[in-house]
Design a protein around this motif. Structure first.
Motif, PDB file in Angstrom:
ATOM      1  N   PRO A 186       0.592  -1.292   0.175  1.00  0.00           N
ATOM      2  CA  PRO A 186      -0.603   0.110   0.011  1.00  0.00           C
ATOM      3  C   PRO A 186       1.154   1.323  -0.155  1.00  0.00           C
ATOM      4  N   GLY A 187       0.473   2.444  -0.606  1.00  0.00           N
ATOM      5  CA  GLY A 187       1.511   3.477  -0.583  1.00  0.00           C
ATOM      6  C   GLY A 187       2.659   3.729  -2.113  1.00  0.00           C
ATOM      7  N   GLU A 239      -4.537  -0.669   8.049  1.00  0.00           N
ATOM      8  CA  GLU A 239      -3.950  -0.099   6.454  1.00  0.00           C
ATOM      9  C   GLU A 239      -3.559   1.271   5.784  1.00  0.00           C
ATOM     10  N   ARG A 243      -0.244   2.425   4.695  1.00  0.00           N
ATOM     11  CA  ARG A 243      -0.612   2.803   3.153  1.00  0.00           C
ATOM     12  C   ARG A 243       0.232   4.330   3.253  1.00  0.00           C
ATOM     13  N   GLU A 247       3.689   5.199   1.268  1.00  0.00           N
ATOM     14  CA  GLU A 247       3.703   7.201   0.124  1.00  0.00           C
ATOM     15  C   GLU A 247       4.988   7.627   0.797  1.00  0.00           C
TER      16      GLU A 247
END
Length: 698
Positions: A186-187, A239, A243, A247
């Protein structure tokens, strides 16, 4: 040869701005010489210019002669531009001095017939002009200018030891093989993965150039360490938090590899590596509501913007989590002597209580870093540190007092000299379990006095070295006893060792007799004075010539360049001062001895720092080799990474110490005593600041 392609990716790949030696506003620091006042550096620059002209004239236009000329002009440019910048140019001056120091090795390399030398000379010219114009990063300009020379020299031998900034280490596993897994997290953005693929695609080409290969290893290692924060995300991490980590990882990678904001990118990756450690510590904590609340706080902490929670903030959070977890490392009470067990139980109970209080306030401190200064949070941290220190003190006493050589598995018992004191400790622990508050307070004060004294003075800094020198010098005539402890005590090394033993026995007897265990008479003061003297000699020993090669190793490290001759000037008078302190101590005048030691501590901070770093350079396995390959590994290392490189956060201080330390030696030679004294005070002030950081971290 696709050399320029390799240079393009490298210029983007390595965190140039982050690796530069950051130029802090140090105008408030007392005594820094004015810009252009470095007579020694400018004299060296003039000598290099003269040498370059002679080399070129004698070289008949050969490529090797041009390289030798241009290397000298590069060093000269670093010295002159650094001097013009004032204190902010110390990094440049030290790079110039380093090139001058290894010039014989570079000259030998340029004497070969390698066809690459002509192109290498052109690269050096390009680097010199960039530095003259103030373009880009100085460390990386020097590295790029010497890359081809590093290829001619080749990589240092595999068994040559560690080189460069000492934080370099291969990443755990292949970066290339992990890209697909990272891309699915994620991210993590496609742009970041694309940048990493480009980095990996250039790896084979870069491997032909030792300077670039080490930079690639550093970059891969940084990326892998930062990615660990994503890879190790436990089930309890939600989650949205995962993320955010993805990022941050993407922004850091892109900022560095695309050259958008290398400083910010470097800080992000360094912080993520610290986050990975914090998450690991939180995941290993005990379960239950308190542990879950701490883990929730960690989840919130990793999402805080960099402006409020940088790498140091995360490192501090890791320290607190390690403090909470320390109880799990303490031994079972059966491994302690019987006299210590009741006290151990009392201290363990206190530690559990303060640990619970700390865990209760820690989540808020993790969510809001500014809350760490709230009185309630600070009080909980301080109380638990005190509890942990009490247990550490008891374990230190156990380590000193327990008899050695017993049968394996047998019950530990105090050695004969300590049996009476061990019984006294048992009695005090019984008072702690009583109901009278005054008696409990007095008993705890007495025990803490014992803990502090044993930890500080029962194994003194350098004591093993002192014992070894006394043992090896036994029976030898005075003329043959020339070791560092002999010189720094004025030939009183054996008497000093006996004094330590006698004062310990006297202090312990007084502690046993004292009603509250805090009134120790003169023995406590004399032991503290002895420790202070031992510490200074121990710190300075490698810089005073203790027979080891630690200082040679330090000189071959990119963060230090101070000639032995100049170091000897800075050390002038230290042995006489420590010898005088030893004389006073043996005469029983602890007060005057302490004054003398304190003056030496202040006036010879640079020598103490050189010795401490030399010892650490040896411990880290830094190579002392300064042949062409070793010298170019040092010169092309780029700058340090703060929070990752050894001493990376202190490099500006080290530059000042070395640069102006050389000027002190030159001023002494010229007879400019007042100026030399002023500059030496500045040098020792800068060194003292670093020593405070080093000593504070122990």
């Amino acid at each position: 040869m696709k050399r320029w392609a390799a240079m393009v990716w490298l210029a983007l790949a390595l965190p140039a701005a982050g690796q530069s030696r950051p130029l802090l506003d140090l105008s408030a620091a007392p005594g820094a010489p004015a810009p252009g006042a470095g007579a020694s550096a400018l004299a060296l620059a003039d000598a290099l210019k003269s040498e370059s002209e002679k080399v070129w004239a004698a070289g008949e236009g050969r490529a090797g002669a041009r390289v030798r000329m241009e290397v000298r002009l590069l060093a000269r440019t670093l010295l002159t531009t650094g001097e013009a910048m004032g204190q902010a140019g110390s990094g440049r001056v030290m790079l110039g001095r380093t090139i001058a120091a290894v010039m014989p090795a570079l000259d030998a390399l340029a004497a070969t017939d390698d066809p690459v030398l002509h192109a290498a000379a052109g690269d050096i010219v390009t680097a010199r002009r960039a530095i003259e114009k103030g373009e880009g990063d100085t460390d990386l300009a020097v590295r790029d200018g010497l890359v081809l020379l590093s290829k001619v020299a080749g990589a240092p031998a595999p068994d040559a030891g560690v080189g460069g900034w000492v934080e370099d280490r291969p990443p755990a596993g292949s970066v290339r093989d992990r890209l697909e897994a990272w891309a699915a997290m994620p991210g993590v953005t496609p742009e970041a993965i694309e940048a990493l693929r480009a980095l990996e695609a250039s790896a084979d080409e870069a491997a032909a150039f030792p300077a670039l290969a080490s930079g690639l290893m550093r970059m891969r290692s940084m990326v892998a360490d930062a990615a660990a924060a994503l890879e190790s995300a436990p089930a309890w991490m939600q989650e949205p938090t995962r993320r955010v980590l993805g990022e941050q990882f993407s922004r850091g990678v892109v900022a560095i590899l695309r050259g958008e904001d290398r400083v910010a990118g470097l800080e992000l990756l360094t912080r993520l590596a610290a986050v990975a450690e914090v998450v690991r510590l939180a995941d290993a904590m005990e379960g239950g509501a308190a542990g879950n609340r701490v883990r929730s706080g960690v989840g919130a902490a990793v999402s805080i913007p960099m402006s409020r929670s940088d790498a140091r903030t995360m490192e501090a959070a890791g320290d607190l989590l390690r403090l909470v977890a320390e109880r799990g490392q303490w031994p079972d009470e059966k491994r302690l002597m019987r006299q210590a067990r009741p006290l151990y139980r009392v201290l363990l109970a206190a530690a559990r209580q303060t640990e619970q209080h700390l865990m209760a306030v820690l989540p808020e401190g993790l969510r809001r870093p500014e809350a760490m200064t709230d009185p309630g949070v600070l009080s909980a941290i301080t109380a638990h540190r005190r509890s942990v220190q009490d247990v550490r003190g008891l374990l230190a006493v156990q380590d000193v007092w327990v008899a050695r050589g017993g049968r394996e598995g047998s019950e530990p018992v105090p050695d004969k000299p300590w049996q009476s004191a061990a019984n006294r400790m048992l009695k005090l622990s019984q008072e702690l379990s009583g109901s009278r508050a005054e008696a409990k307070e007095s008993a705890m004060a007495s025990l803490r006095t014992l803990f502090v004294m044993v930890e500080r003075c029962w194994t003194m800094p350098g004591e093993d070295d002192l014992r070894r020198e006394v043992r090896e010098g036994a029976g030898r005539p005075p003329a043959e006893r020339t070791g560092v402890w002999n010189r720094t005590t004025g030939g009183r090394e054996a008497a000093l060792l006996s004094e330590i033993t006698d004062r310990r026995a006297g202090w312990l007897a007084a502690w046993e007799r004292s009603a509250d265990g805090t009134t120790m008479g003169s023995d406590a003061a004399r032991l503290e004075a002895l420790r202070s003297l031992m510490l200074i000699v121990h710190q300075a020993a490698p810089a005073l010539g203790d027979g080891g090669d630690g200082y040679d190793r330090l000189q071959a490290w990119p963060g230090w360049e101070l000639s032995r001759a100049s170091l000897a000037v800075l050390a002038t008078g230290l042995e006489e001062q420590t010898a005088d302190a030893a004389r006073l101590l043996l005469a029983g005048d602890a007060a005057k001895a302490s004054e003398t030691v304190e003056k030496a501590r202040r006036d010879y901070a640079a020598v103490r720092l050189a010795g401490e770093l030399s010892r650490e350079a040896t411990r880290r396995g830094i190579s002392a080799e300064r042949d062409a390959a070793g010298a170019l590994r040092e010169l092309t290392a780029g700058g340090p990474v703060k929070g990752r490189s050894w001493m990376g956060r202190e490099v500006e201080w080290l530059d000042d110490v070395c640069r102006y330390g050389e000027e002190v030696a030159a001023l002494r030679k010229l007879g400019a005593k007042d100026k030399a004294d002023a500059v030496q005070r500045f040098v020792n002030g800068r060194a003292g600041e670093v020593m405070e950081k080093l000593e504070g971290g122990r």
